[in-house]
Write a protein that holds these residues in place. Sequence first.
Motif, short mmCIF file in Angstrom:
data_model
loop_
_atom_site.label_atom_id
_atom_site.label_comp_id
_atom_site.label_asym_id
_atom_site.label_seq_id
_atom_site.Cartn_x
_atom_site.Cartn_y
_atom_site.Cartn_z
N MET A 53 0.74 -0.88 0.32
CA MET A 53 0.17 0.26 0.03
C MET A 53 0.98 1.32 0.00
SD MET A 53 -2.66 -1.10 -0.22
CE MET A 53 -4.54 0.07 0.10
N VAL A 54 2.10 1.30 0.22
CA VAL A 54 2.86 2.50 0.69
C VAL A 54 3.33 2.31 -0.57
CG1 VAL A 54 4.84 3.10 1.35
CG2 VAL A 54 2.90 1.96 3.59
N ARG B 268 2.08 3.52 -4.50
CA ARG B 268 1.28 4.85 -4.86
C ARG B 268 2.66 5.73 -6.64
NH1 ARG B 268 -1.75 7.75 -0.96
NH2 ARG B 268 -1.16 9.44 -1.93
N LEU C 253 4.50 4.76 -8.24
CA LEU C 253 5.66 4.96 -8.36
C LEU C 253 6.51 3.99 -9.26
CD1 LEU C 253 7.13 6.28 -6.01
CD2 LEU C 253 8.18 4.48 -5.03
N VAL D 234 12.41 1.18 -2.71
CA VAL D 234 11.91 1.64 -1.62
C VAL D 234 11.66 0.11 -0.33
CG1 VAL D 234 9.35 2.14 -0.89
CG2 VAL D 234 10.93 3.40 -2.76
N ILE E 158 12.21 -0.53 3.39
CA ILE E 158 11.56 -0.80 3.93
C ILE E 158 11.89 -2.25 5.07
CG2 ILE E 158 8.76 -1.61 4.88
CD1 ILE E 158 8.25 0.46 2.60
#
Lengths: 288, 345
Positions: B91-92, B95, B97, B105, B109
């Motif tokens: 979900m992060v 978006r 990307l 990313v 994380i």
Amino acid sequence: MLEAIGFGLVTAAVVAMAAVGLSLQVSVTNFINFAYGDFMTFGAYVAYAANSAGLNFFAAVAVGGVATALLGVLANLTVFRPFVRRKARVITLLISTIGLSFIVQNLIVIIWGTGAERYTVSIGNAHHVGPFLWTTGDMVIMVTAFVLLLGLHLMLRYTRFGKSLRATSNNPDLALASGIDTGRVVNYTWLIAGFFAAVAGVALAMELNTLRPVLGFNELFVVFGAIILGGIGRPYGAMLGALIIGILTEVSGAYLNPAYKGSIAFAVVVILLLVRPQGLLAAKGKSA
Amino acid sequence: MTYFLIDLLAMGMITSIMTIGLNMQYGFAGILNFTFYTFVGVGAYVTAVVTMGTPSGYGSESYILHWSLPWPIGLLIAGFVCALLGLAMIMVTIRRLRSDYLAIVTVSIGFIIWNLINNYIPLFDGGNGLFGIPYIAGGANMSNVQYSMMMGLIGLVVLVGALWLSRRIANSPYGRVLRAIREDEVIAESFEKPVRRARISIFMVGCFMAGVSGGLLAYYLTSWNPQGFLPIESFILMAALIIGGTGSNWGAIVGAFVIVELLTEISRYIPTFGSEATVGAVRAILIGLMLILFLMFRPEGIVPERPERWYRTGRVPGSEPSGLVGAIKRREAALWPSRTRQPLA
């Protein structure tokens, strides 16, 4: 607090040199390079070898820089250019950089071993400069970073080559059609990126006061954080991102458990991505 | 020798479950997850803390939950926890990307999670890790060889399940949507395919696999610490999948056995020509070289992905008339091939 900001500025200087080199390369070649951290390590080790062979420290750094610059061009010619010629997907190039990272990092292990090494120069005594507390080494690092970044800025802005580099980054096809030898520009970009990587690697090894084969690989993700924060493919954004990450890491390390200070930087990156996925200074067509 | 061979088989089964999960994410849907092994690590921890009960006889370990559930339940819980963690992560990252930046990313994380587990002691005992994870299915009374054999069998059962699920997904309309997204997200979206939902769901399924395989690893090794899931492991898994064959289940299995396991074990038998670190380095260089050479000269991997059935036979699924009409048409096609559309080459 102010002292922490001082340390943050040093961290930012190291990260900025690395991030600007990587960001420049990404802006021209349009793929992320996972071997960049190992380029940093390679440069730091070559400088170490030259330094222990009796060379003056600064000359040794220059030797490391040149060696890594050549490594970058070599990687471009042997690995990346064949892929680009075949119009490979960005993801393919990205994964091939992982393969390159394995190779470079472990060649370093074979040549220099896994032990921790040190440069013959010490980082010197701590001085109070205004509210900040910096060692001689810290100040040398910051001055070097400032000079290198300013030099890069002047080159990008005011030379013919800088113009063709920006043109290639903006639109390679159009640049080629306008008579720019983009292949040459890409090679020169690898030279510059390699040089920045090496200097950043030496600075990082001085900061940590130890040199190991995983030096750059572990730092790579902080560098990625800086370039994501600033907007991918934006060298100026990378400077801004490095500044934010550097100061944030050190200041948060002063208040929270220092063990988490690396995570703070990444957490900020993740939060920023939720709010502004393209980074602070977004480049069109590079991040969306 | 026999023990190493059995150990290799057992570890190969568990690693194959991982590469099949990774293949669902990257091979089917094209989602670059460079921190797949983080989910394996979390799965191992979760399995451990829900099955090993209160700490006993191993000094002062501190960890959460202290449950002592039966072992299959532990695997399932690990799978579901990792699926939820995967949901949070996708979900992060999903978006807007570009996929290669998404990859970075995921690494970041993964690093945050690793750092948290390594430093926050009340969670999973920090850097010390967990010891005394119970042997399963009466394994406490077995010899090493017997336990490896049993874990190999359990691994095989789970692997067959994973393979079945993976094939079901690949051959379903959902699988076709995933491949469409992999090839061109924008086109998939313009055909009103549920791009976002499909990516999120397949990512969760892949993470579920990671959790289960991590649980098996915890039962097999009976101890687990942060050194067991360093970022490099995810890269090795990715290399294994690509060399084995992206998008192909058998490719994933071949990659797991050949790249991850065989290369590790074989270094025990080659004559030593330097320190232990040198042998490991040579192995990593070999993986790196193979990865680049395969991408250059055989990007489809050792076992290429099979084209869809309609591409091989010329029959589009669902478009064939069934029942009597279908039978007549097929008969007609057999008798007068020139009248009917020829299969694609």
